[in-house]
Scaffold this motif. Structure first.
Motif, short mmCIF file in Angstrom:
data_model
loop_
_atom_site.label_atom_id
_atom_site.label_comp_id
_atom_site.label_asym_id
_atom_site.label_seq_id
_atom_site.Cartn_x
_atom_site.Cartn_y
_atom_site.Cartn_z
N LEU A 227 0.81 -1.22 0.00
CA LEU A 227 0.00 0.00 0.00
C LEU A 227 0.85 1.27 0.00
CD1 LEU A 227 -2.77 -1.06 2.55
CD2 LEU A 227 -3.02 -0.84 0.07
N GLY A 228 2.17 1.12 0.02
CA GLY A 228 3.04 2.29 -0.04
C GLY A 228 3.00 3.15 1.20
N VAL A 229 2.77 2.53 2.35
CA VAL A 229 2.68 3.29 3.59
C VAL A 229 3.98 4.04 3.88
CG1 VAL A 229 2.41 3.09 6.11
CG2 VAL A 229 0.91 1.80 4.58
N ASP A 230 5.11 3.43 3.53
CA ASP A 230 6.40 4.05 3.82
C ASP A 230 6.64 5.32 3.01
OD1 ASP A 230 6.45 2.41 1.52
OD2 ASP A 230 8.63 2.25 1.58
N LYS A 231 5.85 5.52 1.96
CA LYS A 231 6.00 6.71 1.13
C LYS A 231 5.15 7.89 1.62
CE LYS A 231 6.96 3.87 -2.95
NZ LYS A 231 6.49 3.48 -4.30
N GLU A 232 4.30 7.64 2.60
CA GLU A 232 3.43 8.69 3.14
C GLU A 232 4.14 9.43 4.28
OE1 GLU A 232 0.73 9.42 1.70
OE2 GLU A 232 0.21 7.61 0.56
N ALA A 233 3.86 10.72 4.39
CA ALA A 233 4.44 11.50 5.48
C ALA A 233 3.92 10.99 6.82
CB ALA A 233 4.10 12.98 5.31
N GLU A 234 2.66 10.60 6.84
CA GLU A 234 2.03 10.09 8.06
C GLU A 234 0.74 9.39 7.68
OE1 GLU A 234 0.01 11.97 12.10
OE2 GLU A 234 1.73 13.02 11.18
N VAL A 235 0.38 8.34 8.39
CA VAL A 235 -0.90 7.66 8.17
C VAL A 235 -1.56 7.38 9.51
CG1 VAL A 235 -0.12 6.51 6.05
CG2 VAL A 235 0.07 5.32 8.24
N GLU A 236 -2.86 7.15 9.46
CA GLU A 236 -3.58 6.66 10.64
C GLU A 236 -3.88 5.19 10.39
OE1 GLU A 236 -7.60 7.50 13.35
OE2 GLU A 236 -7.02 8.89 11.74
N GLU A 237 -3.49 4.34 11.30
CA GLU A 237 -3.63 2.91 11.10
C GLU A 237 -4.72 2.35 12.03
OE1 GLU A 237 -0.80 -0.91 11.94
OE2 GLU A 237 0.08 0.70 10.72
N ILE A 238 -5.67 1.62 11.46
CA ILE A 238 -6.73 1.00 12.24
C ILE A 238 -6.89 -0.46 11.81
CG2 ILE A 238 -7.99 3.16 12.59
CD1 ILE A 238 -9.90 2.33 10.38
N THR A 239 -7.66 -1.21 12.57
CA THR A 239 -7.88 -2.63 12.29
C THR A 239 -9.37 -2.87 12.09
OG1 THR A 239 -5.97 -3.26 13.60
CG2 THR A 239 -7.58 -4.98 13.17
#
Length: 295
Positions: A56-68
């Motif tokens: 999902l390219g999370v490492d390319k984002e400045a910041e994300v909100e992660e949920i389950t």
């Protein structure tokens, strides 16, 4: 050797000219729309979560909100849902400005076996989700159904409120779409286009009775030359009658569905044939030139 270098350089230059260039702007946090939301299936192992986040390219984002997302969320958004359901397919949602529409991308297509980009999109419009970039991923082969529940949860976390009647109908729509593709042997894209066109006809014609909905369904089945069993045809009519009865702004929906119709038709196979002819001609000429150097 110089001739080979010239040939290689020419090849790279032409490829660069033929394919649109893309540059990645530095990732920044959108203070108006919020950071992307990554929703992970609860049954993923730690290693699978890392795999999905990479896809999902999370490492390319400045910041994300992660949920389950888990079975309790399934029960919330889908009537008679199974709270013990195992959830693997995951998604990242990036909100867009109003009017930008939906962009859907399955980033692990080999692992989402039953649901297509267009199936997700048409179900999301039914549920009331719009103006977002949605990417779907799974670390192993799954049907892809649970990602839709995760998308619902992520959308509400971003500040929106969804009508659970609409999300329930949207889930049934997705189930019916995958059923038609799997059991009736109808092409997946054709199923998505059929559902989109039926909903667009409902939005445009505003039927008030189930009989009028049935007429629309029959007309679209004939238009697409699709034959369903009587049981499946009745299921489709029931579903579309439920959509008709929902509290939906059908004027707005009609516009969204028109965009959706265009999106479905814009496939890579529809690229100007002249483009590929240029590519083929170039490489044929290049190889003929190289051969001539060694004669």
């Amino acid at each position: 050797m110089k001739k080979w270098l010239v040939a290689a350089s020419a090849c790279l230059l032409l490829i660069g000219g033929l394919f649109p260039s893309s540059t990645q702007a530095d990732s920044v946090i959108d203070e108006k729309l919020g950071v992307p939301i990554v929703v992970l299936g609860a049954n993923l192992t730690d290693a699978e979560k890392e795999s999905v986040k990479k896809s999902l390219g999370v490492d390319k984002e400045a910041e994300v909100e992660e949920i389950t997302v888990d079975g309790n969320d399934l029960v919330k958004y889908i009537k008679d849902g199974n709270s013990q359901a195992r959830m693997f397919s995951s998604a990242k949602i990036t909100r867009q400005d109003e009017g930008k529409g939906l962009v859907i991308k399955i980033v692990t297509p080999d692992n989402i076996t039953q649901v297509t980009n267009e199936m997700y999109a048409t179900a999301m419009l039914t549920a009331g989700i719009e103006d977002a970039i949605v990417e779907v991923a799974a670390p192993k082969a799954v049907t892809g159904h649970s990602a839709l529940v995760g998308i619902y949860k992520a959308y509400e976390v971003s500040g929106e409120t969804l009508d659970t009647e609409r999300t329930d109908v949207a889930n049934d729509e997705l189930n019916l779409a995958t059923r038609f593709a799997k059991d009736s042997g109808i092409d997946q894209d054709k199923v998505a286009e059929l559902l989109t066109e039926i909903k667009k006809a409902i939005a445009d014609n505003k039927p008030v009775t189930k009989e009028e909905v049935e007429k629309i369904v029959n007309e679209q089945l004939k238009k697409f030359n699709i034959e369903l069993s009587e049981a499946d045809r009745q299921l489709l009519i029931e579903l579309m009658d439920r959509i008709r009865a929902l509290d939906i702004d059908f004027g707005k929906l009609s516009s969204q569905l028109s965009d959706m119709t265009s999106t479905i038709k814009e496939k890579f196979g529809d690229i100007d044939p002249g483009f590929w002819e240029k590519v083929q001609t170039f490489f044929e000429d290049l190889m003929n030139s190289i051969k001539s150097w060694f004669k």
